[in-house]
Structure formats: structure tokens, C-alpha cells
Design a protein around this motif. Structure first.
Motif, PDB file in Angstrom:
ATOM      1  N   MET A 178      62.857  69.447  59.873  1.00  0.00           N
ATOM      2  CA  MET A 178      64.222  68.765  60.302  1.00  0.00           C
ATOM      3  C   MET A 178      64.348  69.371  61.717  1.00  0.00           C
ATOM      4  SD  MET A 178      66.721  69.215  57.211  1.00  0.00           S
ATOM      5  CE  MET A 178      67.826  67.979  57.487  1.00  0.00           C
ATOM      6  N   THR A 179      64.888  68.771  62.682  1.00  0.00           N
ATOM      7  CA  THR A 179      65.366  69.584  63.928  1.00  0.00           C
ATOM      8  C   THR A 179      66.699  69.693  63.981  1.00  0.00           C
ATOM      9  OG1 THR A 179      63.302  68.132  64.913  1.00  0.00           O
ATOM     10  CG2 THR A 179      64.839  69.199  66.505  1.00  0.00           C
ATOM     11  N   HIS A 180      66.934  70.997  64.226  1.00  0.00           N
ATOM     12  CA  HIS A 180      68.375  71.446  64.467  1.00  0.00           C
ATOM     13  C   HIS A 180      68.788  71.839  65.965  1.00  0.00           C
ATOM     14  CE1 HIS A 180      71.859  73.998  63.890  1.00  0.00           C
ATOM     15  NE2 HIS A 180      72.179  73.581  62.815  1.00  0.00           N
ATOM     16  N   PRO A 181      70.078  71.445  66.223  1.00  0.00           N
ATOM     17  CA  PRO A 181      70.331  71.364  67.583  1.00  0.00           C
ATOM     18  C   PRO A 181      69.900  72.854  68.301  1.00  0.00           C
ATOM     19  CG  PRO A 181      72.184  70.816  66.513  1.00  0.00           C
ATOM     20  CD  PRO A 181      71.235  70.573  65.629  1.00  0.00           C
ATOM     21  N   ARG A 182      70.500  73.913  67.451  1.00  0.00           N
ATOM     22  CA  ARG A 182      70.267  75.341  67.697  1.00  0.00           C
ATOM     23  C   ARG A 182      69.134  75.974  67.098  1.00  0.00           C
ATOM     24  NH1 ARG A 182      75.345  78.757  66.600  1.00  0.00           N
ATOM     25  NH2 ARG A 182      75.158  77.681  64.527  1.00  0.00           N
ATOM     26  N   ALA A 183      68.767  75.843  65.903  1.00  0.00           N
ATOM     27  CA  ALA A 183      67.664  76.284  65.390  1.00  0.00           C
ATOM     28  C   ALA A 183      66.477  75.826  65.578  1.00  0.00           C
ATOM     29  CB  ALA A 183      68.009  76.466  63.887  1.00  0.00           C
ATOM     30  N   HIS A 184      66.361  74.621  66.249  1.00  0.00           N
ATOM     31  CA  HIS A 184      65.112  73.992  66.540  1.00  0.00           C
ATOM     32  C   HIS A 184      64.390  73.438  65.077  1.00  0.00           C
ATOM     33  CE1 HIS A 184      65.987  74.650  70.699  1.00  0.00           C
ATOM     34  NE2 HIS A 184      66.105  76.151  69.996  1.00  0.00           N
ATOM     35  N   GLN A 185      63.033  73.654  64.930  1.00  0.00           N
ATOM     36  CA  GLN A 185      62.405  72.986  63.862  1.00  0.00           C
ATOM     37  C   GLN A 185      62.713  73.889  62.535  1.00  0.00           C
ATOM     38  OE1 GLN A 185      60.410  70.313  63.653  1.00  0.00           O
ATOM     39  NE2 GLN A 185      61.203  69.929  65.622  1.00  0.00           N
TER      40      GLN A 185
ATOM     41  N   ASP B 268      58.918  81.700  56.872  1.00  0.00           N
ATOM     42  CA  ASP B 268      59.654  82.868  57.625  1.00  0.00           C
ATOM     43  C   ASP B 268      60.582  82.415  58.764  1.00  0.00           C
ATOM     44  OD1 ASP B 268      58.934  84.390  55.509  1.00  0.00           O
ATOM     45  OD2 ASP B 268      57.181  85.210  56.689  1.00  0.00           O
ATOM     46  N   ALA B 269      60.089  81.536  59.660  1.00  0.00           N
ATOM     47  CA  ALA B 269      60.606  81.107  60.892  1.00  0.00           C
ATOM     48  C   ALA B 269      61.936  80.459  60.595  1.00  0.00           C
ATOM     49  CB  ALA B 269      59.820  80.378  61.621  1.00  0.00           C
ATOM     50  N   THR B 270      62.088  79.442  59.396  1.00  0.00           N
ATOM     51  CA  THR B 270      63.093  78.973  58.885  1.00  0.00           C
ATOM     52  C   THR B 270      63.936  79.783  58.254  1.00  0.00           C
ATOM     53  OG1 THR B 270      61.711  76.763  58.559  1.00  0.00           O
ATOM     54  CG2 THR B 270      63.932  76.877  57.583  1.00  0.00           C
TER      55      THR B 270
ATOM     56  N   THR C 145      64.714  82.847  59.196  1.00  0.00           N
ATOM     57  CA  THR C 145      65.084  83.858  59.921  1.00  0.00           C
ATOM     58  C   THR C 145      66.304  83.048  60.778  1.00  0.00           C
ATOM     59  OG1 THR C 145      63.423  85.001  60.184  1.00  0.00           O
ATOM     60  CG2 THR C 145      64.676  85.130  62.161  1.00  0.00           C
ATOM     61  N   ALA C 146      65.798  81.797  61.043  1.00  0.00           N
ATOM     62  CA  ALA C 146      66.849  80.760  61.781  1.00  0.00           C
ATOM     63  C   ALA C 146      67.742  80.544  61.072  1.00  0.00           C
ATOM     64  CB  ALA C 146      66.230  79.497  62.328  1.00  0.00           C
ATOM     65  N   LEU C 147      67.608  80.237  59.473  1.00  0.00           N
ATOM     66  CA  LEU C 147      68.926  80.113  58.782  1.00  0.00           C
ATOM     67  C   LEU C 147      69.751  81.302  58.868  1.00  0.00           C
ATOM     68  CD1 LEU C 147      70.396  78.256  56.803  1.00  0.00           C
ATOM     69  CD2 LEU C 147      68.924  79.231  54.890  1.00  0.00           C
ATOM     70  N   ASP C 148      69.472  82.273  58.762  1.00  0.00           N
ATOM     71  CA  ASP C 148      70.136  83.781  58.753  1.00  0.00           C
ATOM     72  C   ASP C 148      71.061  83.803  60.121  1.00  0.00           C
ATOM     73  OD1 ASP C 148      69.156  84.458  56.257  1.00  0.00           O
ATOM     74  OD2 ASP C 148      67.610  85.993  57.156  1.00  0.00           O
ATOM     75  N   HIS C 149      70.350  83.425  61.014  1.00  0.00           N
ATOM     76  CA  HIS C 149      70.979  83.323  62.491  1.00  0.00           C
ATOM     77  C   HIS C 149      72.237  82.414  62.258  1.00  0.00           C
ATOM     78  CE1 HIS C 149      68.587  86.262  64.306  1.00  0.00           C
ATOM     79  NE2 HIS C 149      67.451  85.696  64.130  1.00  0.00           N
ATOM     80  N   LEU C 150      72.105  81.197  61.892  1.00  0.00           N
ATOM     81  CA  LEU C 150      72.842  80.219  61.834  1.00  0.00           C
ATOM     82  C   LEU C 150      74.014  80.573  60.930  1.00  0.00           C
ATOM     83  CD1 LEU C 150      70.794  76.929  61.511  1.00  0.00           C
ATOM     84  CD2 LEU C 150      72.284  77.622  63.504  1.00  0.00           C
ATOM     85  N   CYS C 151      73.855  81.216  60.034  1.00  0.00           N
ATOM     86  CA  CYS C 151      75.016  81.740  58.904  1.00  0.00           C
ATOM     87  C   CYS C 151      75.415  82.903  59.347  1.00  0.00           C
ATOM     88  CB  CYS C 151      74.347  81.821  57.571  1.00  0.00           C
ATOM     89  SG  CYS C 151      73.877  80.124  56.836  1.00  0.00           S
ATOM     90  N   GLU C 152      75.112  83.607  60.355  1.00  0.00           N
ATOM     91  CA  GLU C 152      75.279  84.938  60.926  1.00  0.00           C
ATOM     92  C   GLU C 152      75.135  85.777  59.684  1.00  0.00           C
ATOM     93  OE1 GLU C 152      78.323  82.960  63.947  1.00  0.00           O
ATOM     94  OE2 GLU C 152      79.197  84.087  62.475  1.00  0.00           O
ATOM     95  N   ARG C 153      74.060  85.677  58.934  1.00  0.00           N
ATOM     96  CA  ARG C 153      74.044  86.925  58.023  1.00  0.00           C
ATOM     97  C   ARG C 153      72.713  87.703  58.559  1.00  0.00           C
ATOM     98  NH1 ARG C 153      74.299  84.723  52.162  1.00  0.00           N
ATOM     99  NH2 ARG C 153      76.209  83.709  52.343  1.00  0.00           N
ATOM    100  N   PRO C 154      73.350  89.190  58.416  1.00  0.00           N
ATOM    101  CA  PRO C 154      72.407  89.927  59.043  1.00  0.00           C
ATOM    102  C   PRO C 154      71.154  90.243  58.039  1.00  0.00           C
ATOM    103  CG  PRO C 154      74.120  91.157  58.327  1.00  0.00           C
ATOM    104  CD  PRO C 154      74.608  89.525  58.377  1.00  0.00           C
ATOM    105  N   HIS C 155      71.405  90.193  56.945  1.00  0.00           N
ATOM    106  CA  HIS C 155      70.503  90.295  55.918  1.00  0.00           C
ATOM    107  C   HIS C 155      70.161  89.153  54.942  1.00  0.00           C
ATOM    108  CE1 HIS C 155      70.909  94.890  56.895  1.00  0.00           C
ATOM    109  NE2 HIS C 155      72.272  94.442  56.633  1.00  0.00           N
ATOM    110  N   ARG C 156      68.768  88.987  55.002  1.00  0.00           N
ATOM    111  CA  ARG C 156      68.267  87.805  54.248  1.00  0.00           C
ATOM    112  C   ARG C 156      68.455  88.205  52.600  1.00  0.00           C
ATOM    113  NH1 ARG C 156      62.587  85.458  54.637  1.00  0.00           N
ATOM    114  NH2 ARG C 156      62.136  87.248  55.779  1.00  0.00           N
ATOM    115  N   THR C 157      68.890  87.265  51.996  1.00  0.00           N
ATOM    116  CA  THR C 157      68.957  87.317  50.444  1.00  0.00           C
ATOM    117  C   THR C 157      67.962  86.137  49.788  1.00  0.00           C
ATOM    118  OG1 THR C 157      70.696  85.666  50.695  1.00  0.00           O
ATOM    119  CG2 THR C 157      71.414  88.058  50.573  1.00  0.00           C
ATOM    120  N   ALA C 158      67.786  86.447  48.619  1.00  0.00           N
ATOM    121  CA  ALA C 158      66.840  85.446  47.707  1.00  0.00           C
ATOM    122  C   ALA C 158      67.560  84.003  47.729  1.00  0.00           C
ATOM    123  CB  ALA C 158      66.450  86.051  46.491  1.00  0.00           C
TER     124      ALA C 158
END
Length: 104
Positions: free
Chosen positions: A50-57, A83-85, A87-100
Motif C-alpha cells: 500500500m502507498t500511504h501519503p505520509r509513510a509511503h510504501q 521492519d520498514a513498515t 517503523t512507519a506504523l510506529d511513527h504514524l501512531c505516534e508510539r515511541p516503542h514497538r509492541t508485538a
């Protein structure tokens, strides 16, 4: 992606649900939907892109969970495929730490 989604509908949780769905939805969805629905050919499965306007691919893996037959339902989970997806999801959700597992 359209072939995949229609094939999933064909597999559906129950015959009754499929018959109800096709009777009600196929007339509205049109000939392209009906053609895909009656192919019964499993599509190639791979990461959903998917292509997201802010997170790209973004690349997603899908997991289908079958719920008990009495419910006649499925739950489809979309999980980051790389990992790139994630990380991008973490930034979109404004979550500093990844969860499972996280709800989107």
C-alpha cells in the motif's frame, strides 16, 4: 488485491453466508465482481503493498482467523511484513516503542 478479496469471499465461513452475500451484493457490485467471484482460482498471495501519503510504501502480511462455525465469521489481521513498515506504523501512531501486536 481484488482477486484475493473476492476469493476470500468465495471461501467464506459458510455456504449460507456466501449465498446471501452473492444474492444481495453481486447485483450491486456488477459484472467484474461476479466474474472474479466465479473464477475459483486461488490468487497469488504475498505481502499486500500500500502507498500511504505520509509513510509511503507499506507492506502487510495477512493472517486469517476462523471464528467458531456458529458465528460464521472470519477475522483478518494485517501485520507489518518488514521492519520498514513496522517503523512507519510506529511513527504514524505516534508510539515511541514497538509492541508485538497493536490495533490499527
Amino acid at each position: 488485491m481484488a482477486d484475493e478479496q473476492v476469493f476470500n469471499l468465495w471461501l467464506g465461513p459458510s455456504t449460507e453466508t456466501f449465498e446471501w452475500f452473492t444474492a444481495d451484493f453481486a447485483t450491486v457490485a456488477g459484472t467484474e465482481f461476479t466474474r472474479r467471484l466465479h473464477r475459483h482460482i486461488p490468487p497469488t498471495r504475498g505481502p499486500l503493498r500500500m502507498t500511504h501519503p505520509r509513510a509511503h510504501q507499506l507492506r502487510w502480511s495477512r493472517e486469517v482467523l476462523e471464528l467458531p462455525a456458529s458465528d460464521a465469521q472470519q477475522l483478518v489481521l494485517f501485520l507489518p511484513a518488514d521492519d520498514a513498515t513496522a517503523t512507519a506504523l510506529d511513527h504514524l501512531c505516534e508510539r515511541p516503542h514497538r509492541t508485538a501486536l497493536r490495533a490499527v
